[in-house]
Design an enzyme around this catalytic site. Sequence first.
Site, PDB file in Angstrom:
ATOM      1  N   GLY A  92       0.826  -1.202   0.000  1.00  0.00           N
ATOM      2  CA  GLY A  92       0.000   0.000   0.000  1.00  0.00           C
ATOM      3  C   GLY A  92       0.859   1.250   0.000  1.00  0.00           C
ATOM      4  N   TYR A 112     -15.089   0.189   8.510  1.00  0.00           N
ATOM      5  CA  TYR A 112     -13.662   0.438   8.704  1.00  0.00           C
ATOM      6  C   TYR A 112     -13.279   0.239  10.168  1.00  0.00           C
ATOM      7  CZ  TYR A 112      -9.267   3.121   8.838  1.00  0.00           C
ATOM      8  OH  TYR A 112      -7.965   3.521   9.021  1.00  0.00           O
ATOM      9  N   ILE A 163      -5.038  12.344   9.626  1.00  0.00           N
ATOM     10  CA  ILE A 163      -3.688  12.697   9.163  1.00  0.00           C
ATOM     11  C   ILE A 163      -3.763  13.855   8.167  1.00  0.00           C
ATOM     12  CG2 ILE A 163      -1.587  11.853   8.067  1.00  0.00           C
ATOM     13  CD1 ILE A 163      -2.169  10.440  10.682  1.00  0.00           C
TER      14      ILE A 163
END
Length: 317
Positions: free
Chosen positions: A9, A143, A173
């Site tokens: 990823g 999630y 973030i």
Amino acid sequence: MSTRILIIGACGQIGSELTFKLREIYGDDNVVASDISYNNLEVVNSGIFEIIDAMDYASVKVCVEKYNIDTVYLMAAMLSATGEKYPMKAWDLNTSSLFHVLNLAKSKFIKKVFWPSSIAVFGPSTPKKETPQYTTMEPTTVYGITKQVGERWCEYYNQKYGVDVRGIRYPGIISWKTLPGGGTTDYAVEIYHEAVKNKAYECFLSEDTALPMLFMDDAIKATVDIMTADNDDIKIRSSYNLAGITFTPKEIAASIQKYIPDFKITYKPDFRQEIADSWPQSIDDTTARKDWNWKHDFDLDAITKEMLMQLGEKYNI
């Protein structure tokens, strides 16, 4: 023997910047970046890159053996807002990929695993302020469910099989280098782009929605720090609480207006508001600070100053 790292990823928001940092530390030849496609050419062209489907065990194992990998950072995941649109895809990706990496470690193909959790593991019944390390966790998003389940499996593999797995619960973030990837905290990135380009932003959360946030530089530092800490110092194998700062859309707008006085913000909450309302407003990360000396460097104004400067250069404004 040098550390040999695989990042799964690597083209994502955190994965891409983690790739550059780890290559800076360990050398380009010792860090293999991988993703499901070539969708981030800056990462693809910066060193060794492999196409890997995180849901395909054989694909991951072949790469691990090819490059004598000993450490895996599993950054592939479907995030909160996107996961609500594709719940089964989110479940399959977020859980299958973790099992593959944990099983490779269990079978001694690799020695160390980093797996990121999230504040999404918490839910409406969790204490909202200064959310403690150990508390009620009843996530209301796919999630969050996948991350809570993942935490339990990480701890299980450590206790049962001795797998050296380490994780942190990322808050929102903020980064200027990569665009957001479908999360509920994405507004805190989008707002800076729109401030620089258009001096206006329509926020999908209400003005007083307080959420924990972290500048990307601090997130990367925390990731590197926990992975380089002594094994004996890592007391928690599910995931550590991680906090930076907490602010609202109204407060981030005020911070931007110090530098762009005519910036305007409007509010049009959508389905992501309900997700945000289920999450903590602030996080207690005392345990991470005690166990492996975590601390953040960037407050809100420092983030705003850096974001506006970098994006101004990016957009030639």
